[in-house]
Design a protein around this motif. Structure first.
Motif, PDB file in Angstrom:
ATOM      1  N   VAL A 133       0.834  -1.207   0.000  1.00 58.48           N
ATOM      2  CA  VAL A 133       0.000   0.000   0.000  1.00 58.48           C
ATOM      3  C   VAL A 133       0.864   1.250   0.000  1.00 58.48           C
ATOM      4  CG1 VAL A 133      -1.758   1.283   1.300  1.00 58.48           C
ATOM      5  CG2 VAL A 133      -1.869  -1.215   1.182  1.00 58.48           C
ATOM      6  N   ILE A 134       1.938   1.236   0.775  1.00 55.46           N
ATOM      7  CA  ILE A 134       2.759   2.440   0.911  1.00 55.46           C
ATOM      8  C   ILE A 134       3.888   2.518  -0.113  1.00 55.46           C
ATOM      9  CG2 ILE A 134       2.212   2.665   3.356  1.00 55.46           C
ATOM     10  CD1 ILE A 134       5.045   1.644   3.991  1.00 55.46           C
ATOM     11  N   ASP A 135       4.234   1.409  -0.739  1.00 53.07           N
ATOM     12  CA  ASP A 135       5.368   1.376  -1.667  1.00 53.07           C
ATOM     13  C   ASP A 135       5.131   2.270  -2.876  1.00 53.07           C
ATOM     14  OD1 ASP A 135       7.732   0.445  -3.082  1.00 53.07           O
ATOM     15  OD2 ASP A 135       6.343  -0.740  -4.288  1.00 53.07           O
ATOM     16  N   GLY A 136       6.019   3.213  -3.071  1.00 54.17           N
ATOM     17  CA  GLY A 136       5.913   4.115  -4.211  1.00 54.17           C
ATOM     18  C   GLY A 136       6.657   3.639  -5.440  1.00 54.17           C
ATOM     19  N   SER A 137       7.442   2.589  -5.317  1.00 48.40           N
ATOM     20  CA  SER A 137       8.225   2.106  -6.454  1.00 48.40           C
ATOM     21  C   SER A 137       7.421   1.210  -7.379  1.00 48.40           C
ATOM     22  CB  SER A 137       9.450   1.321  -5.957  1.00 48.40           C
ATOM     23  OG  SER A 137       9.067   0.062  -5.432  1.00 48.40           O
ATOM     24  N   GLY A 138       6.342   0.625  -6.851  1.00 45.73           N
ATOM     25  CA  GLY A 138       5.553  -0.310  -7.631  1.00 45.73           C
ATOM     26  C   GLY A 138       6.120  -1.718  -7.643  1.00 45.73           C
ATOM     27  N   SER A 139       7.197  -1.961  -6.903  1.00 43.39           N
ATOM     28  CA  SER A 139       7.825  -3.281  -6.934  1.00 43.39           C
ATOM     29  C   SER A 139       7.332  -4.223  -5.834  1.00 43.39           C
ATOM     30  CB  SER A 139       9.350  -3.148  -6.849  1.00 43.39           C
ATOM     31  OG  SER A 139       9.732  -2.577  -5.620  1.00 43.39           O
ATOM     32  N   VAL A 140       6.762  -3.682  -4.759  1.00 40.61           N
ATOM     33  CA  VAL A 140       6.292  -4.529  -3.653  1.00 40.61           C
ATOM     34  C   VAL A 140       4.849  -4.937  -3.945  1.00 40.61           C
ATOM     35  CG1 VAL A 140       5.897  -4.688  -1.168  1.00 40.61           C
ATOM     36  CG2 VAL A 140       7.811  -3.312  -2.044  1.00 40.61           C
ATOM     37  N   LYS A 141       4.622  -6.229  -4.090  1.00 46.34           N
ATOM     38  CA  LYS A 141       3.303  -6.714  -4.494  1.00 46.34           C
ATOM     39  C   LYS A 141       2.463  -7.254  -3.348  1.00 46.34           C
ATOM     40  CE  LYS A 141       4.058  -5.460  -8.600  1.00 46.34           C
ATOM     41  NZ  LYS A 141       3.467  -4.197  -9.004  1.00 46.34           N
ATOM     42  N   ALA A 142       3.054  -8.036  -2.430  1.00 49.59           N
ATOM     43  CA  ALA A 142       2.268  -8.634  -1.342  1.00 49.59           C
ATOM     44  C   ALA A 142       3.199  -9.203  -0.290  1.00 49.59           C
ATOM     45  CB  ALA A 142       1.359  -9.737  -1.870  1.00 49.59           C
ATOM     46  N   ALA A 143       2.709  -9.207   0.952  1.00 44.64           N
ATOM     47  CA  ALA A 143       3.417  -9.916   2.016  1.00 44.64           C
ATOM     48  C   ALA A 143       3.162 -11.406   1.838  1.00 44.64           C
ATOM     49  CB  ALA A 143       2.928  -9.438   3.382  1.00 44.64           C
ATOM     50  N   ARG A 144       4.191 -12.217   2.006  1.00 42.40           N
ATOM     51  CA  ARG A 144       4.058 -13.662   1.888  1.00 42.40           C
ATOM     52  C   ARG A 144       3.389 -14.214   3.139  1.00 42.40           C
ATOM     53  NH1 ARG A 144       4.133 -16.192  -2.301  1.00 42.40           N
ATOM     54  NH2 ARG A 144       4.918 -18.013  -1.251  1.00 42.40           N
ATOM     55  N   PRO A 145       2.585 -15.253   3.000  1.00 46.08           N
ATOM     56  CA  PRO A 145       1.956 -15.883   4.169  1.00 46.08           C
ATOM     57  C   PRO A 145       2.998 -16.423   5.144  1.00 46.08           C
ATOM     58  CG  PRO A 145       1.034 -16.723   2.103  1.00 46.08           C
ATOM     59  CD  PRO A 145       2.220 -15.884   1.738  1.00 46.08           C
ATOM     60  N   GLY A 146       2.605 -16.459   6.413  1.00 47.89           N
ATOM     61  CA  GLY A 146       3.458 -17.046   7.435  1.00 47.89           C
ATOM     62  C   GLY A 146       4.367 -16.068   8.145  1.00 47.89           C
ATOM     63  N   GLY A 147       4.387 -14.828   7.709  1.00 52.70           N
ATOM     64  CA  GLY A 147       5.231 -13.833   8.359  1.00 52.70           C
ATOM     65  C   GLY A 147       4.523 -13.197   9.536  1.00 52.70           C
ATOM     66  N   PRO A 148       5.223 -12.371  10.272  1.00 51.46           N
ATOM     67  CA  PRO A 148       4.611 -11.706  11.417  1.00 51.46           C
ATOM     68  C   PRO A 148       3.604 -10.644  10.980  1.00 51.46           C
ATOM     69  CG  PRO A 148       6.796 -10.817  11.031  1.00 51.46           C
ATOM     70  CD  PRO A 148       6.617 -11.964  10.076  1.00 51.46           C
ATOM     71  N   GLU A 149       2.611 -10.405  11.820  1.00 49.15           N
ATOM     72  CA  GLU A 149       1.662  -9.325  11.548  1.00 49.15           C
ATOM     73  C   GLU A 149       2.283  -7.966  11.829  1.00 49.15           C
ATOM     74  OE1 GLU A 149      -2.139  -9.794  13.407  1.00 49.15           O
ATOM     75  OE2 GLU A 149      -2.318 -11.876  12.753  1.00 49.15           O
ATOM     76  N   ARG A 150       3.260  -7.943  12.727  1.00 48.27           N
ATOM     77  CA  ARG A 150       3.947  -6.702  13.085  1.00 48.27           C
ATOM     78  C   ARG A 150       5.421  -7.008  13.225  1.00 48.27           C
ATOM     79  NH1 ARG A 150       5.440  -2.854  16.902  1.00 48.27           N
ATOM     80  NH2 ARG A 150       4.513  -0.819  16.517  1.00 48.27           N
ATOM     81  N   LEU A 151       6.246  -6.139  12.681  1.00 49.29           N
ATOM     82  CA  LEU A 151       7.682  -6.348  12.730  1.00 49.29           C
ATOM     83  C   LEU A 151       8.242  -6.011  14.109  1.00 49.29           C
ATOM     84  CD1 LEU A 151       8.650  -4.870   9.255  1.00 49.29           C
ATOM     85  CD2 LEU A 151       8.185  -7.260   9.875  1.00 49.29           C
ATOM     86  N   SER A 152       9.346  -6.671  14.433  1.00 48.45           N
ATOM     87  CA  SER A 152      10.079  -6.439  15.666  1.00 48.45           C
ATOM     88  C   SER A 152      11.537  -6.797  15.390  1.00 48.45           C
ATOM     89  CB  SER A 152       9.516  -7.293  16.801  1.00 48.45           C
ATOM     90  OG  SER A 152       9.604  -8.674  16.459  1.00 48.45           O
ATOM     91  N   LEU A 153      12.421  -6.460  16.294  1.00 54.21           N
ATOM     92  CA  LEU A 153      13.830  -6.756  16.098  1.00 54.21           C
ATOM     93  C   LEU A 153      14.038  -8.256  15.907  1.00 54.21           C
ATOM     94  CD1 LEU A 153      16.644  -5.527  15.968  1.00 54.21           C
ATOM     95  CD2 LEU A 153      16.853  -5.944  18.421  1.00 54.21           C
ATOM     96  N   GLY A 154      14.738  -8.617  14.834  1.00 50.63           N
ATOM     97  CA  GLY A 154      15.019 -10.015  14.528  1.00 50.63           C
ATOM     98  C   GLY A 154      13.941 -10.722  13.726  1.00 50.63           C
ATOM     99  N   ALA A 155      12.783 -10.098  13.559  1.00 52.63           N
ATOM    100  CA  ALA A 155      11.698 -10.723  12.796  1.00 52.63           C
ATOM    101  C   ALA A 155      12.120 -10.904  11.337  1.00 52.63           C
ATOM    102  CB  ALA A 155      10.441  -9.869  12.867  1.00 52.63           C
ATOM    103  N   THR A 156      11.657 -12.005  10.743  1.00 51.03           N
ATOM    104  CA  THR A 156      11.871 -12.222   9.322  1.00 51.03           C
ATOM    105  C   THR A 156      10.522 -12.196   8.621  1.00 51.03           C
ATOM    106  OG1 THR A 156      11.790 -14.625   9.551  1.00 51.03           O
ATOM    107  CG2 THR A 156      13.962 -13.598   9.657  1.00 51.03           C
ATOM    108  N   PHE A 157      10.513 -11.629   7.442  1.00 46.45           N
ATOM    109  CA  PHE A 157       9.291 -11.563   6.647  1.00 46.45           C
ATOM    110  C   PHE A 157       9.667 -11.594   5.180  1.00 46.45           C
ATOM    111  CE2 PHE A 157      10.725  -7.272   7.132  1.00 46.45           C
ATOM    112  CZ  PHE A 157      10.317  -6.560   6.009  1.00 46.45           C
ATOM    113  N   SER A 158       8.769 -12.128   4.387  1.00 46.62           N
ATOM    114  CA  SER A 158       9.015 -12.263   2.951  1.00 46.62           C
ATOM    115  C   SER A 158       7.947 -11.509   2.175  1.00 46.62           C
ATOM    116  CB  SER A 158       9.004 -13.735   2.549  1.00 46.62           C
ATOM    117  OG  SER A 158      10.038 -14.426   3.202  1.00 46.62           O
ATOM    118  N   MET A 159       8.360 -10.999   1.031  1.00 51.40           N
ATOM    119  CA  MET A 159       7.472 -10.223   0.180  1.00 51.40           C
ATOM    120  C   MET A 159       7.511 -10.762  -1.245  1.00 51.40           C
ATOM    121  SD  MET A 159       6.512  -8.025   2.480  1.00 51.40           S
ATOM    122  CE  MET A 159       5.541  -6.864   1.550  1.00 51.40           C
ATOM    123  N   ASP A 160       6.367 -10.705  -1.927  1.00 53.12           N
ATOM    124  CA  ASP A 160       6.310 -10.935  -3.361  1.00 53.12           C
ATOM    125  C   ASP A 160       6.664  -9.613  -4.017  1.00 53.12           C
ATOM    126  OD1 ASP A 160       5.532 -13.598  -3.259  1.00 53.12           O
ATOM    127  OD2 ASP A 160       3.393 -13.106  -3.230  1.00 53.12           O
TER     128      ASP A 160
END
Length: 149
Positions: free
Chosen positions: A34-61
């Motif tokens: 939603v916030i990405d202005g580059s147009g390259s971030v498409k979606a958060a991958r399933p299984g990641g955290p709902e909220r980021l924190s130190l050390g959290a890992t998350f994947s994006m399409d």
């Protein structure tokens, strides 16, 4: 406001919104498309955290000419002032939030100073491309903040 060096690019904008609200938006991976202005971030991958924190890992399409996935690790986290993540190549995406008269001064940074192939990234035009995308991202944050009112 723009700042840059060969391997560190930053864009700063005053956004008339609460610092914690802006931080929470960026700390939610589902909001990145939603916030990405580059147009390259498409979606958060399933299984990641709902909220980021130190050390959290998350994947994006992602899409940059072709579809791909990227896995990120949060390496800096100081709520509500700073959040940053890095992926396999080593460059860092960092957001800084500072209280300011009229709202929050938000700075987005692309930091490739520690990347082994940073010269290739420069030759491929990533600093300029990322600067434009970051300015558009901060515009989107401002638009979302204005829509809240």
């Amino acid at each position: 406001m723009f700042g840059s060096s060969r391997y560190l690019v930053s864009v700063t904008r005053l956004i008339p919104a609460d610092r914690q609200w802006l931080f929470d938006l960026v700390a939610d991976p589902a909001q990145h498309p939603v916030i990405d202005g580059s147009g390259s971030v498409k979606a958060a991958r399933p299984g990641g955290p709902e909220r980021l924190s130190l050390g959290a890992t998350f994947s994006m399409d992602m899409n940059l000419g072709t579809d791909y996935r990227i896995r990120n690790t949060v390496i800096e986290f100081d709520e509500p002032s700073l959040i940053a993540w890095r992926h396999f190549n080593g460059h860092v995406w960092r957001y800084r939030f500072a209280e300011a008269p009229g709202g929050t001064q938000v700075t987005e940074e692309w930091d490739a100073r520690g990347v082994w192939n940073r010269l290739a990234l420069v030759l491929l035009g990533f600093p300029q491309r990322n600067r434009a995308g970051m300015a558009a991202t901060l515009d989107r944050l401002a638009e979302l903040a204005a829509a809240r009112d």
